[in-house]
Motif scaffolding. Structure first.
Motif, PDB file in Angstrom:
ATOM      1  N   GLY A 285      40.868  35.327  45.331  1.00 16.29           N
ATOM      2  CA  GLY A 285      39.788  35.796  44.460  1.00 16.29           C
ATOM      3  C   GLY A 285      39.278  34.689  43.553  1.00 16.29           C
ATOM      4  N   ASP A 286      39.154  35.000  42.270  1.00 21.39           N
ATOM      5  CA  ASP A 286      38.742  33.991  41.294  1.00 21.39           C
ATOM      6  C   ASP A 286      39.944  33.109  40.972  1.00 21.39           C
ATOM      7  OD1 ASP A 286      36.178  35.062  41.166  1.00 21.39           O
ATOM      8  OD2 ASP A 286      36.738  36.488  39.591  1.00 21.39           O
ATOM      9  N   ALA A 287      40.117  32.048  41.740  1.00 24.12           N
ATOM     10  CA  ALA A 287      41.293  31.183  41.616  1.00 24.12           C
ATOM     11  C   ALA A 287      41.347  30.519  40.247  1.00 24.12           C
ATOM     12  CB  ALA A 287      41.285  30.123  42.708  1.00 24.12           C
ATOM     13  N   SER A 288      42.558  30.414  39.702  1.00 20.91           N
ATOM     14  CA  SER A 288      42.724  29.806  38.381  1.00 20.91           C
ATOM     15  C   SER A 288      44.179  29.419  38.176  1.00 20.91           C
ATOM     16  CB  SER A 288      42.285  30.778  37.278  1.00 20.91           C
ATOM     17  OG  SER A 288      43.159  31.899  37.241  1.00 20.91           O
ATOM     18  N   ILE A 289      44.412  28.631  37.148  1.00 20.25           N
ATOM     19  CA  ILE A 289      45.773  28.363  36.692  1.00 20.25           C
ATOM     20  C   ILE A 289      45.857  28.789  35.234  1.00 20.25           C
ATOM     21  CG2 ILE A 289      46.258  26.477  38.301  1.00 20.25           C
ATOM     22  CD1 ILE A 289      45.594  24.499  36.087  1.00 20.25           C
ATOM     23  N   PHE A 290      47.042  29.204  34.835  1.00 21.98           N
ATOM     24  CA  PHE A 290      47.251  29.608  33.446  1.00 21.98           C
ATOM     25  C   PHE A 290      48.230  28.634  32.807  1.00 21.98           C
ATOM     26  CE2 PHE A 290      49.752  31.995  30.239  1.00 21.98           C
ATOM     27  CZ  PHE A 290      48.721  32.213  29.330  1.00 21.98           C
ATOM     28  N   ILE A 291      47.802  27.987  31.730  1.00 21.02           N
ATOM     29  CA  ILE A 291      48.658  27.087  30.965  1.00 21.02           C
ATOM     30  C   ILE A 291      49.283  27.904  29.846  1.00 21.02           C
ATOM     31  CG2 ILE A 291      48.809  24.933  29.692  1.00 21.02           C
ATOM     32  CD1 ILE A 291      47.906  24.678  32.620  1.00 21.02           C
ATOM     33  N   SER A 298      48.527  22.692  22.015  1.00 18.97           N
ATOM     34  CA  SER A 298      48.060  23.507  20.891  1.00 18.97           C
ATOM     35  C   SER A 298      48.950  24.715  20.629  1.00 18.97           C
ATOM     36  CB  SER A 298      46.634  24.002  21.167  1.00 18.97           C
ATOM     37  OG  SER A 298      46.628  24.887  22.285  1.00 18.97           O
ATOM     38  N   GLY A 299      49.826  25.020  21.599  1.00 15.81           N
ATOM     39  CA  GLY A 299      50.681  26.193  21.470  1.00 15.81           C
ATOM     40  C   GLY A 299      49.992  27.485  21.889  1.00 15.81           C
ATOM     41  N   HIS A 384      41.333  22.886  23.240  1.00 19.05           N
ATOM     42  CA  HIS A 384      41.262  22.390  21.871  1.00 19.05           C
ATOM     43  C   HIS A 384      41.065  23.548  20.900  1.00 19.05           C
ATOM     44  CE1 HIS A 384      39.858  18.136  23.210  1.00 19.05           C
ATOM     45  NE2 HIS A 384      41.166  18.253  23.198  1.00 19.05           N
ATOM     46  N   GLY A 385      41.772  23.512  19.791  1.00 15.30           N
ATOM     47  CA  GLY A 385      41.606  24.541  18.778  1.00 15.30           C
ATOM     48  C   GLY A 385      40.412  24.276  17.890  1.00 15.30           C
ATOM     49  N   ASP A 386      39.932  23.031  17.864  1.00 14.99           N
ATOM     50  CA  ASP A 386      38.857  22.622  16.964  1.00 14.99           C
ATOM     51  C   ASP A 386      37.805  21.863  17.773  1.00 14.99           C
ATOM     52  OD1 ASP A 386      37.226  21.530  15.002  1.00 14.99           O
ATOM     53  OD2 ASP A 386      38.879  21.239  13.596  1.00 14.99           O
TER      54      ASP A 386
END
Length: 419
Positions: A285-291, A298-299, A384-386
């Motif tokens: 399907g909508d291929a992805s990776i999850f970090i 950034s946690g 990025h958080g910022d």
């Protein structure tokens, strides 16, 4: 882990990526801690008057101190605790004001950092390298004036403000922890403000020609390995030795090719790449990776979509893998810890200079910006958080800027001479 602590047990237990605590079954509360770096420290674990679990280091290591001597000291301390004495508090009171910087970094602060083994060793190494001048200086003698003088000398030596800021950024939490543990009344670095960095950020990315050469070098490297494998097997068969598995053209020869393709198409950090597990990869399907947040700098976790090339690379790589949790496992299924040699040789083959593995992340971001992707989307993909951090990657190649300005040119209306 519970077991009777013996010399043989400590000698035979191999360090892992996480700290191992072995609780002794002979003396309750006595423990041996094996850190990811391989150091083995003795300590005790006990409950204080409020029922809070406490850990106390004996300040001794294996094998310089025998197990029997450490166990006897632990037995004595645990008996003292049972009578209402608190060794941790006594230790802080004795050391306050005279504990040196390196004693603290190599001792309690180092133990604290190793609860996060991903960055502990590199942080300790940075602190010891940058602040060796203060190796034997008591914590209480280090103040803002001393650090400012150190910083001025580094600036005069030509060290970039960003580097100096990162060094002090690594030192600041050392003193924060000392304050938390009652070793210092205040953080002496509180008045020290970061240096202003007026230099333009340098973002290294691949030109079209460099990327073409990099991809060609990846293919050539694999072809050389296939030819070498064929020759090796011919030699082995001739000597009636079992041949090694063939390396078909439909397969990658090792992790490097798919890892590079994934990096330049997702902007994934090297640490995120080496810790990526298959349960975080979606190829249908909508291929992805999850970090995951544990792996991200950034946690915070994030999903990164896979384009056609990244999806095809991972699909092929997965079909070659045995049942491993890690996408790119090293020896014995452990995470890869070093890619410098293979990466350096690949860049030499491609005739590319001044390009680090991390620069593939710059390359990914720069290509997005040059394709007119908005900065907020780039920020989300990079994790990025910022947005300020993303601006460092939002670099456009001069030829793209020239092409953009060139679009403003309008054809001149021809004029005619008046009669």
């Amino acid at each position: 882990m519970k077991a009777k602590i013996t010399r043989e047990l400590l000698r035979d237990t191999k360090p892992t990526t996480k700290t191992i605590d072995i609780m002794d079954t002979d003396v309750r509360g006595f423990l041996a801690r094996i850190t990811p770096s391989g150091a083995i420290n003795y300590g005790i674990r006990y409950s204080d008057r409020n029922g809070k679990q406490c850990r106390y280091s004996l300040g001794k290591t294996f094998p310089s101190t025998s197990v029997s001597d450490a166990r006897e000291e632990a037995r004595t301390l645990l008996g003292s605790i049972a009578q209402g004495n608190g060794p941790a508090a006594d230790k802080k009171a004795r050391q306050a004001g005279r504990l040196t910087l390196f004693q603290f970094i190599e001792g309690d602060y180092g133990d604290h950092l190793r609860h996060r083994p991903k960055t502990a060793d590199s942080t300790i190494e940075r602190l010891k390298k940058c602040f060796v001048k203060f190796k034997d200086t008591p914590l209480s003698d280090l103040d803002a004036k001393t650090i400012n003088s150190w910083r001025a000398a580094r600036t005069k030596a030509g060290i970039a403000p960003s580097t100096i800021n990162r060094d002090i950024g690594a030192l600041r939490p050392v003193f924060s922890r000392a304050v938390d543990w009652g070793l210092l009344p205040t953080n002496p670095l509180a008045p020290v403000k970061p240096l202003k960095n007026t230099a333009d950020p340098l973002v290294r990315y691949l030109t079209d020609d460099e990327e073409t050469r990099l991809r060609a070098a990846l293919i050539s490297r694999e072809e050389r390995d296939r030819v070498a494998r064929t020759k090796t097997n011919a030699w082995r068969i001739k000597r009636k030795i079992e041949p090694l598995p063939e390396l078909p053209h439909s397969h990658f020869v090792d992790y490097l090719h798919p890892a590079v393709l994934l990096s330049i198409n997702t902007g994934i950090r090297q640490g995120e790449l080496t810790s990526l597990t298959w349960d975080r990869v979606k190829l249908d399907g909508d291929a992805s990776i999850f970090i995951s947040g544990n792996a991200a700098k950034s946690g915070k976790g994030r999903h990164i979509p896979l384009n056609a090339e990244a999806k095809a690379a991972l699909t092929q790589w997965k079909s070659q893998q045995r049942d491993t949790a890690l996408v790119f496992p090293g020896r014995e299924g452990n995470p890869i810890t070093e890619v410098k040699t293979a990466w350096r040789n690949l860049l030499a083959d491609a005739e590319i200079v001044n390009f680090r593995w991390h620069d593939m992340r710059h390359h990914f971001a720069s290509r997005l910006v040059m394709a007119s992707v908005d900065l907020n989307t780039v920020r989300e993909l990079l994790g990025h958080g910022d947005l300020k951090m993303t601006l460092r990657y939002a670099h456009l190649a001069p030829e793209h800027k020239a092409a953009a300005v060139g679009k403003l040119v309008r054809p001149m209306t021809p004029t005619t001479d008046e009669a």
